[in-house]
Design an enzyme around this catalytic site. Structure first.
Site, short mmCIF file in Angstrom:
data_model
loop_
_atom_site.label_atom_id
_atom_site.label_comp_id
_atom_site.label_asym_id
_atom_site.label_seq_id
_atom_site.Cartn_x
_atom_site.Cartn_y
_atom_site.Cartn_z
N GLU A 131 -38.73 30.92 -22.00
CA GLU A 131 -38.47 32.18 -21.29
C GLU A 131 -37.94 33.23 -22.26
O GLU A 131 -37.07 32.91 -23.07
CB GLU A 131 -37.44 31.96 -20.18
CG GLU A 131 -37.31 33.18 -19.27
CD GLU A 131 -36.20 33.05 -18.24
OE1 GLU A 131 -35.25 32.28 -18.46
OE2 GLU A 131 -36.29 33.73 -17.21
N ALA A 264 -28.09 27.30 -20.17
CA ALA A 264 -29.07 26.39 -19.57
C ALA A 264 -30.36 27.15 -19.27
O ALA A 264 -30.37 28.38 -19.24
CB ALA A 264 -28.52 25.80 -18.28
N MET A 265 -31.44 26.40 -19.06
CA MET A 265 -32.74 26.98 -18.70
C MET A 265 -33.38 26.12 -17.63
O MET A 265 -33.47 24.90 -17.76
CB MET A 265 -33.63 27.05 -19.95
CG MET A 265 -35.06 27.48 -19.67
SD MET A 265 -35.16 29.15 -18.97
CE MET A 265 -36.65 29.01 -17.99
N ASN A 267 -36.25 25.19 -16.46
CA ASN A 267 -37.61 24.60 -16.46
C ASN A 267 -37.80 23.72 -15.23
O ASN A 267 -36.95 22.88 -14.92
CB ASN A 267 -37.81 23.73 -17.70
CG ASN A 267 -37.37 24.39 -18.97
OD1 ASN A 267 -37.87 25.44 -19.31
ND2 ASN A 267 -36.41 23.79 -19.65
N HIS A 299 -26.48 26.65 -10.21
CA HIS A 299 -27.29 27.84 -10.52
C HIS A 299 -28.72 27.43 -10.93
O HIS A 299 -29.70 27.96 -10.41
CB HIS A 299 -26.59 28.61 -11.65
CG HIS A 299 -27.29 29.84 -12.12
ND1 HIS A 299 -26.78 31.11 -11.93
CD2 HIS A 299 -28.46 30.01 -12.79
CE1 HIS A 299 -27.61 31.99 -12.46
NE2 HIS A 299 -28.63 31.35 -13.00
N GLU A 300 -28.81 26.47 -11.83
CA GLU A 300 -30.15 26.06 -12.32
C GLU A 300 -30.95 25.39 -11.21
O GLU A 300 -32.18 25.52 -11.15
CB GLU A 300 -30.01 25.14 -13.53
CG GLU A 300 -29.26 25.73 -14.71
CD GLU A 300 -29.78 27.09 -15.15
OE1 GLU A 300 -31.00 27.30 -15.11
OE2 GLU A 300 -28.95 27.95 -15.52
N HIS A 303 -32.56 27.86 -8.95
CA HIS A 303 -33.79 28.42 -9.55
C HIS A 303 -35.02 27.55 -9.28
O HIS A 303 -36.15 28.03 -9.39
CB HIS A 303 -33.63 28.54 -11.07
CG HIS A 303 -32.93 29.78 -11.52
ND1 HIS A 303 -33.21 31.03 -11.02
CD2 HIS A 303 -31.98 29.97 -12.47
CE1 HIS A 303 -32.45 31.93 -11.64
NE2 HIS A 303 -31.69 31.31 -12.51
N GLU A 322 -31.84 36.04 -10.78
CA GLU A 322 -30.50 35.78 -11.33
C GLU A 322 -29.40 36.11 -10.34
O GLU A 322 -28.41 35.38 -10.22
CB GLU A 322 -30.31 36.56 -12.64
CG GLU A 322 -31.23 36.10 -13.75
CD GLU A 322 -31.19 34.59 -13.99
OE1 GLU A 322 -30.14 33.96 -13.76
OE2 GLU A 322 -32.23 34.03 -14.38
ZN LIG Z 1 -30.36 31.94 -14.02
#
Ligand SMILES: [Zn+2]
Length: 349
Positions: A131, A264-265, A267, A299-300, A303, A322
């Site tokens: 990203e 963090a991400m 995916n 949070h992740e 998403h 976000e």
């Molecule tokens: Zn986020």
């Protein structure tokens, strides 16, 4: 001349449907090789195909069964694209087959080289962070969030490393010091959510409804995984009920990396965390550290629905992802641990 951002946007008249991707990773030499077969559909006759690609060496390009001469493969490093010039117009469904190679960088963009450990010695591992626009450093693709397509991945890594991706494996073989894993096909998704990891990892897992929830960390850190597993279970249960749509993949991995560009991400199915954002030492960590991990994990996981299942058409609406993930993470943590009074800190986050 300053290039206009819109000039880099791809035409909507050619749409990717599926990527079949075979990858071989050599983390010690920071190198990778790939072969991608992109199934696409051209809505009107096209005499050129434009894909995103950056810092990749393309060895061979075949379009609809015909190999293109090198002069018909035009790389534009500034626009981060490769243009394929076709001898005859393409319309309807077709396949583009590209063999390529690349170098892992240490900038934590695209497929990057990470410094792990094995028995006290440094060992090279690999993670992806794609990203917003780094998938093009990893494979030639349609690297914009609205171009959703499925991915079928097979991954070949040194045998001591654990290969992980968005989906569970369907086959796993070890031969001559290499481990090859074929993964289930993903649902249609944006390129920035693709994940490919290869590291020396141990796991702690539990079943949450139909979902296999697993925390992965380096062997010496795995004793610090339990808190994240609890926070993840809580968030998954909350969101399955809140959205009324159960988490949609068969598994959800949460992976601790020794170096990562942000906290963090998200995916899809393979969330990557900086290890300090995921792991909690039961003896030493403070309540503040636990609050932080609970918020990041929640949070992740938000998403996975808001961003991954439902995605903004373009990056100017990223704030929706976000803002919603940030707000809902506080709501989840507050319902789980009301004594923490996390809303008192919301305006400072
Ligand atoms: Zn986020």
């Amino acid at each position: 001349m300053k290039m206009k951002f819109a000039a880099c946007r791809l035409s909507k008249s050619v749409l990717p449907r599926n990527y079949e991707l075979h990858l071989s990773l050599d983390p010690e030499n920071a190198a990778f090789r790939g072969r991608v077969t992109i199934s696409l559909e051209s809505k009107k006759p096209a005499t050129r195909l434009v894909l995103h690609a950056l810092d990749l060496s393309l060895a061979s390009v075949v379009v609809a069964g015909r190999r293109l001469a090198p002069s018909k493969v035009v790389v534009d490093a500034k626009a981060e694209t490769v243009t394929l010039l076709l001898d005859s117009p393409l319309k309807g469904r077709a396949e583009v087959d590209i063999e390529y190679s690349g170098k892992m960088n240490e900038l934590m963009r695209g497929l990057y080289k990470s410094r792990g450990k094995n028995a006290g010695k440094e060992e090279a591992w690999s993670f992806t962070h794609l990203e917003p626009t780094h998938a093009r450093r990893f494979l030639p693709c349609f690297d914009e969030p609205s171009f959703k397509a499925s991915f079928e991945l097979s991954l070949d890594v040194p045998a001591g490393l654990t290969p992980l991706s968005n989906m569970p494996s369907v086959s796993d073989t070890v031969l001559d010091g290499r481990r090859t894993v074929v993964f289930q096909k993903t649902p249609k998704m944006s390129s920035y959510l693709l994940a490919v990891f290869a590291a020396r990892l141990k796991s702690r897992a539990r079943k949450v409804g139909r979902t296999a929830l697993t925390v992965w960390a380096a062997p010496e850190q795995i004793v610090q995984a339990d808190f994240a597993l609890e926070a993840g279970e809580n968030a998954l249960k909350y969101l399955n009920s809140y959205f009324g749509i159960p988490y949609m993949l068969p598994k959800l991995d949460m992976v601790a990396a020794p170096d990562f560009a942000s906290g963090a991400m998200e995916n899809w199915g393979a969330i990557l965390y900086r290890d300090s954002s995921l792991l909690i030492d039961p003896k030493l960590s403070s309540d503040a550290a636990k609050r932080r991990v609970a918020e990041v994990v929640s949070h992740e996981i938000v998403h996975q629905w808001f961003g991954n299942l439902v995605t903004m058409g373009w990056w100017n609406d990223l704030w929706l992802n976000e803002a919603f993930a940030t707000w809902l993470a506080y709501k989840i943590v507050d319902s789980w641990k009301p004594a923490w009074k996390v809303w008192d800190e919301f305006d400072q986050s």
